[in-house]
Design a protein around this motif. Structure first.
Motif, PDB file in Angstrom:
ATOM      1  N   ASN A   1       0.848  -1.186   0.000  1.00  0.00           N
ATOM      2  CA  ASN A   1       0.000   0.000   0.000  1.00  0.00           C
ATOM      3  C   ASN A   1       0.880   1.230   0.000  1.00  0.00           C
ATOM      4  O   ASN A   1       1.824   1.316   0.785  1.00  0.00           O
ATOM      5  CB  ASN A   1      -0.898   0.039   1.241  1.00  0.00           C
ATOM      6  N   LYS A   2       0.554   2.180  -0.843  1.00  0.00           N
ATOM      7  CA  LYS A   2       1.264   3.455  -0.821  1.00  0.00           C
ATOM      8  C   LYS A   2       0.771   4.258   0.380  1.00  0.00           C
ATOM      9  O   LYS A   2      -0.427   4.343   0.623  1.00  0.00           O
ATOM     10  CB  LYS A   2       1.021   4.228  -2.116  1.00  0.00           C
ATOM     11  N   VAL A   3       1.698   4.814   1.134  1.00  0.00           N
ATOM     12  CA  VAL A   3       1.358   5.549   2.346  1.00  0.00           C
ATOM     13  C   VAL A   3       1.185   7.026   2.016  1.00  0.00           C
ATOM     14  O   VAL A   3       2.087   7.657   1.476  1.00  0.00           O
ATOM     15  CB  VAL A   3       2.460   5.367   3.416  1.00  0.00           C
TER      16      VAL A   3
ATOM     17  N   PHE B   1      -3.020   8.614   6.618  1.00  0.00           N
ATOM     18  CA  PHE B   1      -2.588   7.360   7.228  1.00  0.00           C
ATOM     19  C   PHE B   1      -3.142   7.301   8.649  1.00  0.00           C
ATOM     20  O   PHE B   1      -3.016   8.258   9.417  1.00  0.00           O
ATOM     21  CB  PHE B   1      -1.057   7.307   7.250  1.00  0.00           C
TER      22      PHE B   1
ATOM     23  N   ARG C   1       1.711   0.626  13.761  1.00  0.00           N
ATOM     24  CA  ARG C   1       1.869   0.588  12.311  1.00  0.00           C
ATOM     25  C   ARG C   1       3.309   0.245  11.971  1.00  0.00           C
ATOM     26  O   ARG C   1       4.238   0.631  12.666  1.00  0.00           O
ATOM     27  CB  ARG C   1       1.535   1.950  11.686  1.00  0.00           C
TER      28      ARG C   1
ATOM     29  N   ILE D   1       6.035   0.546   8.797  1.00  0.00           N
ATOM     30  CA  ILE D   1       6.357   1.087   7.475  1.00  0.00           C
ATOM     31  C   ILE D   1       7.636   0.389   7.044  1.00  0.00           C
ATOM     32  O   ILE D   1       8.680   0.505   7.696  1.00  0.00           O
ATOM     33  CB  ILE D   1       6.544   2.616   7.509  1.00  0.00           C
TER      34      ILE D   1
ATOM     35  N   LYS E   1      10.825   6.728   3.145  1.00  0.00           N
ATOM     36  CA  LYS E   1      10.432   6.302   4.496  1.00  0.00           C
ATOM     37  C   LYS E   1      10.664   7.405   5.524  1.00  0.00           C
ATOM     38  O   LYS E   1       9.776   7.691   6.327  1.00  0.00           O
ATOM     39  CB  LYS E   1      11.219   5.063   4.933  1.00  0.00           C
TER      40      LYS E   1
ATOM     41  N   THR F   1       8.182  10.194   5.180  1.00  0.00           N
ATOM     42  CA  THR F   1       6.859   9.770   5.644  1.00  0.00           C
ATOM     43  C   THR F   1       6.813   9.685   7.160  1.00  0.00           C
ATOM     44  O   THR F   1       5.853  10.148   7.787  1.00  0.00           O
ATOM     45  CB  THR F   1       6.487   8.417   5.017  1.00  0.00           C
TER      46      THR F   1
END
Length: 122
Positions: free
Chosen positions: A5-7, A12, A18, A20, A28, A31
């Motif tokens: 899944n694209k964050v 989100f 969670r 990542i 990363k 994000t």
């Protein structure tokens, strides 16, 4: 097979735990820093609600090496400082994320948001 899944750091979910996971150079750190800013500003999706007390000691970010930890800490601190200046309207140094995030808050809340971000950066 693993589902990918694209964050989107703006939508989100911030509740729960969670993970990542991504290859090098995929954004990363960007994000994680964006999600950290959102956590500091409050976990509610309705920005008209009062901000929840959440500061760095309440947020766990894990990485693998001491060097990576230091870099991540510095990048998060820089992002918090950048966001605080943008919420104070002292800087135009921003991106789509910060622009969209700030529009979720009424302008009257921007100084309080900036203060929370500054406290977290310190």
């Amino acid at each position: 097979m693993t589902r990918v899944n694209k964050v989107n750091p703006l939508d989100f979910p911030l509740q729960g735990t969670r993970l990542i996971e991504a290859s090098a150079g995929t954004g990363k750190t960007y994000t994680i820093a964006a999600l950290y800013v959102r956590l500091i500003l409050g976990t509610t999706e309705d920005a008209s609600e009062p901000l929840r007390d959440l500061l760095p000691p309440d947020i766990l970010v894990v990485t693998f090496t001491d060097a990576a930890t230091k870099e991540l800490r510095e990048r998060i601190r820089a992002r918090l400082t950048q966001a605080a200046a943008f919420f104070r309207q002292q800087s135009t140094d921003c991106d789509e994320f910060l622009t969209a995030l700030r529009t979720r808050y009424a302008p009257v809340l921007w100084p309080a948001c900036a203060r929370r971000l500054e406290l977290a950066a310190n």
